[in-house]
Design a protein around this motif. Sequence first.
Motif, PDB file in Angstrom:
ATOM      1  N   LEU A 234       6.682  24.249 124.465  1.00 34.91           N
ATOM      2  CA  LEU A 234       7.644  23.582 125.344  1.00 34.91           C
ATOM      3  C   LEU A 234       8.213  24.560 126.352  1.00 34.91           C
ATOM      4  O   LEU A 234       8.365  24.237 127.533  1.00 34.91           O
ATOM      5  CB  LEU A 234       8.767  22.965 124.526  1.00 34.91           C
ATOM      6  CG  LEU A 234       8.369  21.810 123.626  1.00 34.91           C
ATOM      7  CD1 LEU A 234       9.577  21.259 122.908  1.00 34.91           C
ATOM      8  CD2 LEU A 234       7.700  20.718 124.422  1.00 34.91           C
ATOM      9  N   LEU A 241       5.980  24.973 135.055  1.00 35.76           N
ATOM     10  CA  LEU A 241       6.373  24.062 136.132  1.00 35.76           C
ATOM     11  C   LEU A 241       7.179  24.805 137.191  1.00 35.76           C
ATOM     12  O   LEU A 241       7.623  24.203 138.166  1.00 35.76           O
ATOM     13  CB  LEU A 241       7.220  22.916 135.577  1.00 35.76           C
ATOM     14  CG  LEU A 241       6.498  21.846 134.787  1.00 35.76           C
ATOM     15  CD1 LEU A 241       7.497  20.908 134.145  1.00 35.76           C
ATOM     16  CD2 LEU A 241       5.558  21.074 135.675  1.00 35.76           C
ATOM     17  N   ARG A 247      17.154  28.023 133.102  1.00 44.82           N
ATOM     18  CA  ARG A 247      17.172  26.558 133.130  1.00 44.82           C
ATOM     19  C   ARG A 247      16.279  25.987 132.046  1.00 44.82           C
ATOM     20  O   ARG A 247      16.543  24.911 131.508  1.00 44.82           O
ATOM     21  CB  ARG A 247      16.719  26.052 134.504  1.00 44.82           C
ATOM     22  CG  ARG A 247      17.823  26.054 135.526  1.00 44.82           C
ATOM     23  CD  ARG A 247      17.418  25.243 136.743  1.00 44.82           C
ATOM     24  NE  ARG A 247      17.704  23.827 136.585  1.00 44.82           N
ATOM     25  CZ  ARG A 247      18.823  23.254 137.005  1.00 44.82           C
ATOM     26  NH1 ARG A 247      19.722  23.969 137.615  1.00 44.82           N
ATOM     27  NH2 ARG A 247      19.015  21.966 136.837  1.00 44.82           N
TER      28      ARG A 247
ATOM     29  N   ARG B  84       4.773  30.067 139.928  1.00 44.23           N
ATOM     30  CA  ARG B  84       4.412  28.972 139.025  1.00 44.23           C
ATOM     31  C   ARG B  84       4.647  27.618 139.666  1.00 44.23           C
ATOM     32  O   ARG B  84       4.078  26.622 139.223  1.00 44.23           O
ATOM     33  CB  ARG B  84       5.206  29.115 137.723  1.00 44.23           C
ATOM     34  CG  ARG B  84       4.750  30.314 136.927  1.00 44.23           C
ATOM     35  CD  ARG B  84       5.576  30.531 135.695  1.00 44.23           C
ATOM     36  NE  ARG B  84       5.447  31.934 135.264  1.00 44.23           N
ATOM     37  CZ  ARG B  84       6.448  32.675 134.860  1.00 44.23           C
ATOM     38  NH1 ARG B  84       7.662  32.180 134.812  1.00 44.23           N
ATOM     39  NH2 ARG B  84       6.237  33.920 134.490  1.00 44.23           N
ATOM     40  N   ARG B  85       5.499  27.561 140.685  1.00 42.44           N
ATOM     41  CA  ARG B  85       5.643  26.289 141.398  1.00 42.44           C
ATOM     42  C   ARG B  85       4.410  26.010 142.246  1.00 42.44           C
ATOM     43  O   ARG B  85       4.083  24.870 142.528  1.00 42.44           O
ATOM     44  CB  ARG B  85       6.888  26.335 142.286  1.00 42.44           C
ATOM     45  CG  ARG B  85       8.142  26.134 141.467  1.00 42.44           C
ATOM     46  CD  ARG B  85       9.403  26.218 142.276  1.00 42.44           C
ATOM     47  NE  ARG B  85      10.510  26.542 141.376  1.00 42.44           N
ATOM     48  CZ  ARG B  85      11.747  26.767 141.766  1.00 42.44           C
ATOM     49  NH1 ARG B  85      12.064  26.685 143.038  1.00 42.44           N
ATOM     50  NH2 ARG B  85      12.680  27.042 140.885  1.00 42.44           N
ATOM     51  N   MET B  89       0.077  24.328 135.660  1.00 38.83           N
ATOM     52  CA  MET B  89      -0.759  24.583 134.484  1.00 38.83           C
ATOM     53  C   MET B  89      -0.698  23.417 133.499  1.00 38.83           C
ATOM     54  O   MET B  89       0.360  22.817 133.293  1.00 38.83           O
ATOM     55  CB  MET B  89      -0.272  25.856 133.802  1.00 38.83           C
ATOM     56  CG  MET B  89      -1.209  26.350 132.734  1.00 38.83           C
ATOM     57  SD  MET B  89      -0.846  28.062 132.352  1.00 38.83           S
ATOM     58  CE  MET B  89      -2.224  28.434 131.309  1.00 38.83           C
ATOM     59  N   PHE B  97       7.958  17.008 126.876  1.00 37.32           N
ATOM     60  CA  PHE B  97       9.276  17.393 126.352  1.00 37.32           C
ATOM     61  C   PHE B  97       9.776  16.287 125.427  1.00 37.32           C
ATOM     62  O   PHE B  97       9.929  15.141 125.859  1.00 37.32           O
ATOM     63  CB  PHE B  97      10.258  17.621 127.489  1.00 37.32           C
ATOM     64  CG  PHE B  97       9.844  18.726 128.421  1.00 37.32           C
ATOM     65  CD1 PHE B  97       9.521  19.972 127.918  1.00 37.32           C
ATOM     66  CD2 PHE B  97       9.753  18.523 129.778  1.00 37.32           C
ATOM     67  CE1 PHE B  97       9.126  21.001 128.765  1.00 37.32           C
ATOM     68  CE2 PHE B  97       9.359  19.542 130.636  1.00 37.32           C
ATOM     69  CZ  PHE B  97       9.049  20.787 130.128  1.00 37.32           C
ATOM     70  N   ALA B 108      10.602  16.104 135.407  1.00 29.49           N
ATOM     71  CA  ALA B 108      11.221  17.340 134.889  1.00 29.49           C
ATOM     72  C   ALA B 108      11.078  18.506 135.856  1.00 29.49           C
ATOM     73  O   ALA B 108      12.052  19.205 136.142  1.00 29.49           O
ATOM     74  CB  ALA B 108      10.609  17.699 133.539  1.00 29.49           C
ATOM     75  N   GLY B 109       9.863  18.704 136.366  1.00 25.22           N
ATOM     76  CA  GLY B 109       9.633  19.841 137.247  1.00 25.22           C
ATOM     77  C   GLY B 109      10.569  19.816 138.442  1.00 25.22           C
ATOM     78  O   GLY B 109      11.158  20.831 138.808  1.00 25.22           O
ATOM     79  N   ARG B 111      13.417  17.946 138.798  1.00 24.77           N
ATOM     80  CA  ARG B 111      14.827  17.965 138.401  1.00 24.77           C
ATOM     81  C   ARG B 111      15.266  19.349 138.003  1.00 24.77           C
ATOM     82  O   ARG B 111      16.316  19.826 138.419  1.00 24.77           O
ATOM     83  CB  ARG B 111      15.037  17.039 137.200  1.00 24.77           C
ATOM     84  CG  ARG B 111      15.251  15.617 137.628  1.00 24.77           C
ATOM     85  CD  ARG B 111      16.093  14.884 136.599  1.00 24.77           C
ATOM     86  NE  ARG B 111      16.193  13.493 137.013  1.00 24.77           N
ATOM     87  CZ  ARG B 111      15.905  12.478 136.230  1.00 24.77           C
ATOM     88  NH1 ARG B 111      15.522  12.681 135.002  1.00 24.77           N
ATOM     89  NH2 ARG B 111      16.015  11.255 136.680  1.00 24.77           N
ATOM     90  N   LEU B 112      14.448  20.004 137.175  1.00 25.90           N
ATOM     91  CA  LEU B 112      14.866  21.310 136.667  1.00 25.90           C
ATOM     92  C   LEU B 112      14.828  22.359 137.767  1.00 25.90           C
ATOM     93  O   LEU B 112      15.509  23.370 137.701  1.00 25.90           O
ATOM     94  CB  LEU B 112      13.985  21.727 135.497  1.00 25.90           C
ATOM     95  CG  LEU B 112      14.018  20.782 134.298  1.00 25.90           C
ATOM     96  CD1 LEU B 112      13.248  21.367 133.128  1.00 25.90           C
ATOM     97  CD2 LEU B 112      15.443  20.496 133.864  1.00 25.90           C
ATOM     98  N   ASN B 113      14.013  22.124 138.788  1.00 22.71           N
ATOM     99  CA  ASN B 113      14.035  23.055 139.909  1.00 22.71           C
ATOM    100  C   ASN B 113      15.159  22.738 140.870  1.00 22.71           C
ATOM    101  O   ASN B 113      15.474  23.538 141.746  1.00 22.71           O
ATOM    102  CB  ASN B 113      12.710  23.012 140.669  1.00 22.71           C
ATOM    103  CG  ASN B 113      11.599  23.610 139.858  1.00 22.71           C
ATOM    104  OD1 ASN B 113      11.845  24.451 139.004  1.00 22.71           O
ATOM    105  ND2 ASN B 113      10.381  23.169 140.104  1.00 22.71           N
ATOM    106  N   ARG B 161       2.993  15.449 135.118  1.00 19.87           N
ATOM    107  CA  ARG B 161       4.141  16.335 135.228  1.00 19.87           C
ATOM    108  C   ARG B 161       3.784  17.553 136.076  1.00 19.87           C
ATOM    109  O   ARG B 161       4.586  18.022 136.875  1.00 19.87           O
ATOM    110  CB  ARG B 161       4.548  16.769 133.814  1.00 19.87           C
ATOM    111  CG  ARG B 161       5.761  17.639 133.736  1.00 19.87           C
ATOM    112  CD  ARG B 161       6.135  17.889 132.302  1.00 19.87           C
ATOM    113  NE  ARG B 161       5.141  18.715 131.619  1.00 19.87           N
ATOM    114  CZ  ARG B 161       5.172  18.988 130.316  1.00 19.87           C
ATOM    115  NH1 ARG B 161       6.117  18.491 129.563  1.00 19.87           N
ATOM    116  NH2 ARG B 161       4.244  19.732 129.767  1.00 19.87           N
ATOM    117  N   ALA B 162       2.537  18.068 135.869  1.00 19.82           N
ATOM    118  CA  ALA B 162       2.140  19.267 136.608  1.00 19.82           C
ATOM    119  C   ALA B 162       1.923  18.961 138.086  1.00 19.82           C
ATOM    120  O   ALA B 162       2.266  19.777 138.942  1.00 19.82           O
ATOM    121  CB  ALA B 162       0.876  19.871 135.997  1.00 19.82           C
ATOM    122  N   VAL B 165       5.086  18.358 140.973  1.00 25.68           N
ATOM    123  CA  VAL B 165       5.728  19.396 141.791  1.00 25.68           C
ATOM    124  C   VAL B 165       4.826  19.830 142.942  1.00 25.68           C
ATOM    125  O   VAL B 165       5.140  20.797 143.630  1.00 25.68           O
ATOM    126  CB  VAL B 165       6.131  20.624 140.944  1.00 25.68           C
ATOM    127  CG1 VAL B 165       7.250  20.262 139.994  1.00 25.68           C
ATOM    128  CG2 VAL B 165       4.953  21.175 140.174  1.00 25.68           C
TER     129      VAL B 165
END
Lengths: 353, 258
Positions: A234, A241, A247, B84-85, B89, B97, B108-109, B111-113, B161-162, B165
């Motif tokens: 995870l 990403l 974070r 990584r953005r 991968m 998650f 997620a990608g 939002r978390l960024n 998800r990958a 982004v």
Amino acid sequence: MSTALVADKRPSTLRGARLPKWSPWAIATGSIALGIGIGLAAGLDSEVQWGLLAGLLFLLGTYGIAARVEGRRQAKDRIATALVWVAFILAVVPLASLVWATVQRGVKVLDVYFLTHSMGVVADSEPGGGIYHAILGSLEQVGLATLIGAPIGVLTAIYLVEYGRGSLAKAVTFFVDVMTGIPSIVAGLFILSLMLMLDLQPFGFAGSLALAILMMPVVVRSTEEMLKLVPNELREASLALGVPKWRTILKVVLPTSIGGIVTGIMLSIARIAGETAPVLLLVFGNPFINANPFEGAQASLPLYIYQQYAQSAGSQPAYDRAWAASLTLIAFVMILNLVARGIARWKAPKTGR
Amino acid sequence: MAKRIDVSGLTAYYGSHKAIEDISMTVEPRSVTAFIGPSGCGKSTFLRTLNRMHEVTSGGRVEGKVLLDDEDLYGAGIDPVSVRREVGMVFQRPNPFPTMSIFDNVAAGLRLNGSYKKSELGDIVERSLKGANLWNEVKDRLNKPGSGLSGGQQQRLCIARAIAVEPNVLLMDEPCSALDPISTLAIEDLIGELKERFTIVIVTHNMQQAARVSDRTAFFNLAAVGQPGKLIEIDETERIFSNPSVQATEDYISGRFG
């Protein structure tokens, strides 16, 4: 034809004699009766001895009967099961009798009046009075201790699991282990020495500090274990990403483990809620309501129980109040545990379709 | 969108152990490049050096250059998070998650960024799920947990998800090894569609899969256990599988070892 007859006569190697399903209960009943009988006959006056005797007879009886009827392997299996049961009962009996004794003696004076009044105008040997001031003190001291101890503990655990490398992490782990072993009175003395240096009088927050010291290592340990349970995949998925590490920890690792972390914190609160020694040294106790934890002596539930018992010179009303306060304390810890379980279940990662 | 990868003289370590040695290759944009080779030859390690995930492992470090359209990923001042953005991968085991819904997983990608407009989020999630051929299966239960999907669906969720982004390159580390043949087929079809938009690098143990999905194939091998893995050759997939220039490649592909 003749071979078939011979084969029919050969006993089945798959089926052996089995004791009936009710046999453990029968053996248990028999051994309890025998235990009581022997106890009475030999003039043993302690019921604990009867119980131990019955347990021993149960183990021996199970092995003997099973070995005779079913064979040695099955007998060993049965005795292993019996040992587990005996151990379980030995563990549960004291707990159940403790809860029973507390409830039985505690309900006598436990009512709304008792929960909403202080001991301000009641002498320790007189009936009446209540524990409102002690509940208030306990909630404030434990609450403040949690506000200090839980964040520091959780952050330490995050450091150890997510960032800690090398000698610093090892040192932190070592000192957390040492802290786990600190007796509560020593934590109290430590804060007391600070108070004496600064020339301070007892007040609630000093107790909170000592309780926070006791709480921190427990929180660190439990949180550490929970964070280690979060699969590395995870973290990698989140990092891949392009999410920064902090974070990732905040949004992926902590939410995944929050149920376990909260449970750990609740259990540590339950542990410090019953501490008496540091509170006795630092908060001192106070029969009046004092809602300000930063000034003046306060009461707390465990301290109240101790003082009712110790300072009342054996008067019955004080004993009753001590028992009722014990019951309140047990209920408080029990409710905390239930809340923790509820949160853990509510926050657990969902698997439904 | 898609960018070229130029690797030169890349060596990766786990602590003092050298895992791969002196690898140089070029990965063309808008193509699928497959890595094949026996277990432990460093395919996955090499893949993880391409988006700086190798250094996440404790003791992992890298020497050499990885150019992403002329910019060295290991140059001074390069932020691994930004790398990584650009280079996404997908992992061997599907890893949605567990605390998030299907929608939140895809989002997620972004939002978390913190780099998104709220109004666009729904569109991006729908586009990504459609891109991963999962939209029709999950559109009625976007707020259900992602871990409730089947293994193949979970893996396509991870692909969605990958790609949500919008990376330039998509790395896939044995994306089908935990899946059944039907889910594998779905993912392989998806790879064929995705290569129109992304540069794709895929590690696989399944040589038929490499032959089916890739344009170019790289064969990795190691001299002995404990020795670092090396790139033996990289060529057009057809050539690798019909007429490789190195004997070891032919031996591996024809099943004489490995």
